[in-house]
Each structure stands twice: as structure tokens, then as C-alpha cells.
Design an enzyme around this catalytic site. Structure first.
Site, PDB file in Angstrom:
ATOM      1  N   LYS A 136      -7.770   4.146 -20.446  1.00  0.00           N
ATOM      2  CA  LYS A 136      -8.041   4.454 -21.849  1.00  0.00           C
ATOM      3  C   LYS A 136      -6.779   4.307 -22.697  1.00  0.00           C
ATOM      4  CE  LYS A 136     -12.143   5.595 -20.201  1.00  0.00           C
ATOM      5  NZ  LYS A 136     -12.001   5.752 -18.753  1.00  0.00           N
ATOM      6  N   ASP A 193      -7.565  17.296 -17.232  1.00  0.00           N
ATOM      7  CA  ASP A 193      -7.790  15.905 -17.614  1.00  0.00           C
ATOM      8  C   ASP A 193      -7.316  15.755 -19.053  1.00  0.00           C
ATOM      9  OD1 ASP A 193      -8.808  13.437 -18.457  1.00  0.00           O
ATOM     10  OD2 ASP A 193     -10.533  13.563 -17.110  1.00  0.00           O
ATOM     11  N   TYR A 216     -16.003  14.492 -17.916  1.00  0.00           N
ATOM     12  CA  TYR A 216     -16.482  13.114 -17.826  1.00  0.00           C
ATOM     13  C   TYR A 216     -17.627  13.060 -16.816  1.00  0.00           C
ATOM     14  CZ  TYR A 216     -16.461   8.230 -16.280  1.00  0.00           C
ATOM     15  OH  TYR A 216     -16.828   6.962 -15.914  1.00  0.00           O
ATOM     16  N   ARG A 233       0.817  -1.203   0.000  1.00  0.00           N
ATOM     17  CA  ARG A 233       0.000   0.000   0.000  1.00  0.00           C
ATOM     18  C   ARG A 233       0.856   1.261   0.000  1.00  0.00           C
ATOM     19  NH1 ARG A 233      -2.806   1.964   4.360  1.00  0.00           N
ATOM     20  NH2 ARG A 233      -2.658  -0.031   5.456  1.00  0.00           N
TER      21      ARG A 233
END
Length: 395
Positions: free
Chosen positions: A216, A191, A126, A72
Site C-alpha cells: 500500500k 497494523d 483487514y 532465502r
């Protein structure tokens, strides 16, 4: 976390960086392919030294020197991807997360932890990014504005300005340099999912933070879910602390797939963009199509509005896959008002240019004639449509 990699800046071309960044140490290790480290924890026989390293991380969020500590906190395979993406975006660091939304959430939490909960944002974004801000799910407050209104929307508690260019799904473009200037000392988050660093590097235009849904184009094959923020090392340290505390970590196998995806990113983006430009031109000349949106910057995304039923087009494709997401080697089409932006209020959606007749096409690497043949038959008989379509609109 020191992996023996040479992270010095060079003048290598982007295509070269895409292949070699994050892999610079492999020859010295006697390896050709990057290793995948699936460990969740790592042995340490010096607990005093571990305590000092954990204290240092708690203070600055800097990657610990020496061997890894815990999955982590960081992972060597994921770190290779982070190094490579930072090189491609031209930033000092990058921090990877389990998804694009986890990455955006971490940015908001960093700013909120400093008492800066107000966000200025420009639509469209988005759909889930829009919803996260509008619903105030992380305690943030948002002011929506157009690019020209950013400066006037700033407040003493504004922690972030958020834009997406080209925007999802209309492909509208923003003058990033002008917006960055309007932000003053407030960080601008761009973005950059649609453009990728192949077409645009927002930090060169004044942005401090660059967000990707790495699911993507960075992954590029529809088989990995991830997000990443490219930024300076100071902000990266805070992001790592949030990632450690909230657990939004990226799995090592995903990190490996993303690093592999980056190696072909320039080739994939340019080839798909050539297909998209050709399809955009044909759609703009088609009487069954009311309007085409294709950005001046180029890219592999096309949005278009039809005179007829958009749902019939979705149902009619055979080669193109009707599905959410984008940026894969194969072409995908979806109806934003029904799926990706359904969660956005209908009036807000339409005000942002997301009409009920808009379709979003992610163009892949298939032969362009095969793609056009599929679109042509899915659009239906030409005699059923009006005789003219509007000229192609660029973002």
C-alpha cells in the site's frame, strides 16, 4: 548482514530519514542510486566458515556477518528497505516478506512455536487477517473483543494481541497506549498500514510489533506486493528463521521499489491526506451520503455510506479506479462487503460496522476538484436522495 551502512540512531527528521535511511553508505561506494542484487546464491570457498555462520543463524536468527549466503536467508537490497523502515518506525529491526499476509503468518508461527497459539483481536481488521484468525488456518485460536475487554480476554497461552488503527475499512481508531497497557507482557501487534509512520509510530505508544502491507503506502505506486514487520532485534531473529523455513521471502526488485517508495512517503501521505480531508468534508455535507468516516489522525482513506445503491457508485466512477487495494498515487474505490471483507461472516462484518452500503475510498494525488467532480456524478442526481446526511463520524 553487514552492508557497511551506518545504522546509528540520529535526530534526523522523518522526511530526511525517508530519503536517506538505507542509503547512508552509497557515497562511500561511489554510488548514487541503491544497487539491485538479484543473486539467488553467493560463492564461498570456506565451507567451514559457512557452517559456523549457518549454525549462528539457526541459533538466534541474527543476520550473518560478512557476505550473503543464499537468497532465502537474506538479500542486500531487501536489507536496505528493512533498515529504512525500521528507522521510520523507530524500531531496532524490520523483516520483510512476500506480502502482508505472509508477514502476519510469520508472526503467528513465531508465537505458536513457543506454545502460544491464542490470539486476542479487535474488529474490524483487514478481511483476510480476520479470516486467517477465525478459520484457524495456522492452528491459532482467536478471542474477539473490544479494546476495553483486552485484559479480560488474555489467557496463559495468549501469544499476541492484534489491532488495526485506523481500521480497515471503517477507519475506527483505538487508544493504542491504553491497549498496550492492558496487554501486560503479551506483545501488541498494530497494523499500521493506513496511518504509516508519517502519521503514527505505534512503538512510541507501547506496541512491540508493527505490521504493514507494504503493497500500500510504503510502495505507493500499485506495482509491488510486500509485507513487513518492524520490531526489536530479538523478535526479528525469530521472524527471519520462519521466513527462511517457509520461504516467504521478498524479491530484490520489490525491495528496491519499496526503498524508492519510502523516499516520497511523507510527501505523498500528506498531499493525499489533504485531498481526503477535503473530500470527507464535502461528502459529509452531501444529502446523498448517509455517513462519513474519517479518522481524527487524518490520512488518505475515507469511508462513507450512501443512501442509494453503493454498486451504482462503483459502476459510475470514471476517473477514480474501482479496484481493491489502496495507498497508490491514484484514487481507488471499492465496496468492502463485496470484496475486501467478503470472506468475513456477514453478521461479524456488520457487527464490526462494515455495512452493506459502505464504500472505501483511497484518495490519491489527483486534483481534488477533479476527484470531487467524479464522485459527484457517480453519486447520481441529488433529487433522488434524502434531504439530509448524518454528520461526519470520526474514528
Amino acid at each position: 548482514m553487514d552492508h557497511g551502512m551506518d545504522t546509528r540512531r540520529t535526530t534526523r527528521a522523518l522526511a530526511t530519514e525517508a530519503v536517506h535511511a538505507g542509503r547512508d553508505d552509497l557515497a562511500g561506494l561511489g554510488l548514487h542510486a541503491p544497487p539491485i542484487d538479484l543473486s539467488t546464491t553467493y560463492p564461498s570457498y570456506d565451507s567451514r566458515a559457512e557452517a559456523a555462520r549457518i549454525d549462528a543463524f539457526a541459533t538466534t536468527g541474527a543476520e550473518p556477518d560478512g557476505p550473503p549466503v543464499y537468497g532465502r536467508l537474506g538479500n542486500p537490497t531487501v536489507a536496505r528497505f528493512e533498515t529504512a523502515l525500521a528507522r521510520l518506525e523507530g524500531t531496532g529491526s524490520a523483516v520483510a516478506f512476500a506480502s502482508g499476509m505472509a508477514a502476519l503468518s510469520a508472526v503467528l508461527l513465531v508465537r505458536a512455536s513457543m506454545g502460544l497459539r491464542h490470539v486476542v483481536a479487535v474488529r474490524p481488521l483487514y478481511g483476510c487477517s480476520d479470516h486467517l484468525l477465525t478459520a484457524g488456518l495456522l492452528g491459532s485460536e482467536v478471542t474477539w473483543t473490544d479494546p476495553a475487554g483486552v485484559a479480560d480476554a488474555l489467557r496463559p497461552d495468549t501469544g499476541l494481541v492484534l489491532v488495526e488503527s485506523p481500521a480497515n475499512p471503517t477507519l475506527a481508531e483505538i487508544d493504542l497506549r491504553a491497549v498496550a497497557h492492558a496487554c501486560g507482557s503479551v506483545p501488541l501487534l498494530v497494523d499500521n498500514t493506513f496511518a504509516t509512520p508519517v502519521l503514527q509510530r505505534p512503538v512510541e505508544q507501547g506496541a512491540r510489533l508493527v505490521l504493514h502491507s507494504a503493497t500500500k503506502y510504503l510502495g505507493g505506486h500499485g506495482d509491488v506486493l510486500a509485507g513487513v514487520v518492524a520490531c526489536d532485534e530479538e523478535f526479528a531473529g525469530r521472524l527471519r528463521q520462519v521466513r527462511f523455513a517457509t520461504g516467504g521471502v521478498l524479491h530484490p526488485l520489490a525491495g528496491y521499489l519499496l526503498l524508492r517508495g519510502l523516499s516520497t512517503l511523507p510527501v505523498r501521505v500528506r498531499a493525499a491526506s489533504a485531498n481526503a480531508a477535503e473530500l470527507a468534508a464535502r461528502l459529509a455535507a452531501d444529502p446523498r451520503v448517509a455517513k462519513v468516516h474519517y479518522p481524527r489522525i487524518g490520512g488518505a482513506m475515507v469511508a462513507f455510506e450512501v443512501h442509494g445503491d453503493p454498486h451504482a457508485v462503483i459502476a459510475g466512477v470514471r476517473l477514480i479506479t474501482p479496484a481493491v487495494s489502496l495507498g497508490s498515487v491514484d484514487s481507488l474505490i471499492q465496496h468492502p462487503a463485496s470484496i475486501s471483507h467478503r470472506i468475513v461472516d456477514a453478521d461479524d462484518r456488520r457487527d464490526a460496522g462494515v455495512s452493506d452500503r459502505l464504500l472505501r475510498l483511497s484518495v490519491g494525488l489527483e486534483d481534488v476538484e477533479d476527484l470531487w467532480s467524479d464522485l459527484d456524478q457517480a453519486l447520481g442526481a441529488r433529487s433522488e436522495r434524502p434531504a439530509r446526511s448524518e454528520a461526519m463520524a470520526q474514528g
